[in-house]
Design a protein around this motif. Structure first.
Motif, PDB file in Angstrom:
ATOM      1  N   ALA A  80       0.836  -1.208   0.000  1.00  0.00           N
ATOM      2  CA  ALA A  80       0.000   0.000   0.000  1.00  0.00           C
ATOM      3  C   ALA A  80       0.871   1.257   0.000  1.00  0.00           C
ATOM      4  CB  ALA A  80      -0.937  -0.007   1.206  1.00  0.00           C
ATOM      5  N   GLU A  81       1.910   1.248   0.834  1.00  0.00           N
ATOM      6  CA  GLU A  81       2.806   2.409   0.894  1.00  0.00           C
ATOM      7  C   GLU A  81       3.505   2.640  -0.449  1.00  0.00           C
ATOM      8  OE1 GLU A  81       5.240   1.205   4.135  1.00  0.00           O
ATOM      9  OE2 GLU A  81       3.925   2.077   5.675  1.00  0.00           O
ATOM     10  N   MET A  82       3.927   1.544  -1.087  1.00  0.00           N
ATOM     11  CA  MET A  82       4.595   1.675  -2.383  1.00  0.00           C
ATOM     12  C   MET A  82       3.638   2.277  -3.414  1.00  0.00           C
ATOM     13  SD  MET A  82       6.402  -1.290  -4.742  1.00  0.00           S
ATOM     14  CE  MET A  82       4.844  -2.096  -5.156  1.00  0.00           C
ATOM     15  N   ARG A  83       2.405   1.810  -3.419  1.00  0.00           N
ATOM     16  CA  ARG A  83       1.452   2.304  -4.418  1.00  0.00           C
ATOM     17  C   ARG A  83       0.973   3.724  -4.106  1.00  0.00           C
ATOM     18  NH1 ARG A  83       1.485  -3.056  -4.545  1.00  0.00           N
ATOM     19  NH2 ARG A  83       1.319  -4.030  -6.601  1.00  0.00           N
ATOM     20  N   ILE A  84       0.948   4.079  -2.844  1.00  0.00           N
ATOM     21  CA  ILE A  84       0.645   5.476  -2.497  1.00  0.00           C
ATOM     22  C   ILE A  84       1.723   6.385  -3.077  1.00  0.00           C
ATOM     23  CG2 ILE A  84       0.545   7.126  -0.571  1.00  0.00           C
ATOM     24  CD1 ILE A  84      -0.840   4.857   1.061  1.00  0.00           C
ATOM     25  N   GLY A  85       2.972   5.925  -2.999  1.00  0.00           N
ATOM     26  CA  GLY A  85       4.081   6.674  -3.610  1.00  0.00           C
ATOM     27  C   GLY A  85       3.919   6.765  -5.121  1.00  0.00           C
ATOM     28  N   GLN A 248      -5.984   3.086  -0.911  1.00  0.00           N
ATOM     29  CA  GLN A 248      -4.735   2.489  -0.427  1.00  0.00           C
ATOM     30  C   GLN A 248      -4.436   2.952   1.003  1.00  0.00           C
ATOM     31  OE1 GLN A 248      -3.202   0.144  -1.925  1.00  0.00           O
ATOM     32  NE2 GLN A 248      -3.199   0.417  -4.148  1.00  0.00           N
ATOM     33  N   GLN A 249      -4.719   4.219   1.288  1.00  0.00           N
ATOM     34  CA  GLN A 249      -4.497   4.759   2.629  1.00  0.00           C
ATOM     35  C   GLN A 249      -5.438   4.103   3.639  1.00  0.00           C
ATOM     36  OE1 GLN A 249      -5.040   8.880   1.605  1.00  0.00           O
ATOM     37  NE2 GLN A 249      -2.835   9.294   1.480  1.00  0.00           N
TER      38      GLN A 249
END
Length: 278
Positions: A80-85, A248-249
């Motif tokens: 999720a963190e990668m895709r938020i980026g 995602q968040q």
């Protein structure tokens, strides 16, 4: 012993010794009661021992389930963190297409990957067995309360899968055409090597990468700028970027909640094992 006392009692009765007869009768009754009490105590002790062993087994299984869940939460959070980026980068490039030349690989992979959601798989077999067998009574009340809260929260996250699927479908439908055919094919292969920077590689033999810009690509600046401009002009896709990032968040926050629960449960299980049993 009972037969012996019965014989003595009958002899006393025949000899007319009433008092002695009564005393022996009382003694016989006393021995019977004591025997019953001993048998009941042994039965209770054995039953308690069986239940304590069963309780210990369930606590061990819950520990194994929740430790496995914790690894799934770490993986889900990392993705999720990668895709938020990725999504943040796409929003930035949509405003300034020149940024695609700064991170060309990440840009192409972001278009190909941002809409995917990784939901954690939660192990519920032990919890469901505890409920169906009535063995939840073996679990201490404070631990039971935490466990119910934990699995209620995991069910809530599981219910978001359909929402995530719908959001992903809309995103990829809108993103179609941003990359050229060759860019899309290349990004598809590159995306298979991408892993979040804070996630351990489970198979060291794979050529996983965390720094996407280490990958070389065959596209020139003109090709990349054309793709970036198609992104900036795609109003439909732009309207989805924030929605996908929000979703995602939400997954990230839900994983944090479940991780907090799992940590508290594991700590409490450790404490419960040390508690004296009544």
């Amino acid at each position: 012993m009972i037969r012996f006392m019965r014989a003595v009692r009958q002899k006393q009765w025949l000899q007319g010794k009433t008092l002695s007869y009564i005393l022996y009768a009382i003694g016989e009754i006393f021995l019977i009661v004591v025997g019953i009490l001993i048998a009941v105590s042994i039965g209770n002790w054995n039953s308690n021992r069986i239940e304590e062993n069963l309780r210990t087994e369930y606590l061990e299984r819950l520990t194994e389930n929740i430790e496995a869940d914790s690894k799934a939460y770490e993986a889900s959070k990392a993705h999720a963190e990668m895709r938020i980026g990725f999504l943040s980068l796409l929003i930035e490039i949509a405003k300034n297409p020149q940024q695609a030349l700064v991170k060309p690989v990440e840009f192409m992979v972001a278009v190909r990957q941002s809409g995917y959601f990784v939901h954690p798989t939660v192990s519920k077999d032990t919890f469901e067995e505890l409920k169906s067998t009535g063995h939840l009574r073996l679990v201490d009340n404070d631990l039971k309360e935490l466990i119910f809260g934990y699995y209620t929260s995991s069910d809530r996250l599981g219910q978001k899968k359909d929402v995530s699927k719908a959001v992903a479908t809309s995103f990829f439908d809108a993103a179609s055409g941003v990359l050229s055919y060759d860019q899309d094919a290349w990004a598809h292969k590159a995306a298979g090597r991408v892993k979040p920077a804070n996630l351990t590689v489970t198979n060291p033999s794979t050529s996983a990468v965390t720094d996407l810009e280490l990958l070389s690509h065959p596209f020139d600046a003109k090709d990349l700028l054309s793709a970036a401009e198609r992104l900036s002009e795609n109003d439909r896709l732009l309207s989805y970027l924030s929605n996908v990032r929000h979703e995602q968040q939400e997954i990230l926050r839900a994983n944090d909640v479940l991780q907090s629960y799992s940590s508290r449960i594991l700590k409490l299980i450790s404490e419960v094992k040390k508690r004296p049993r009544l």
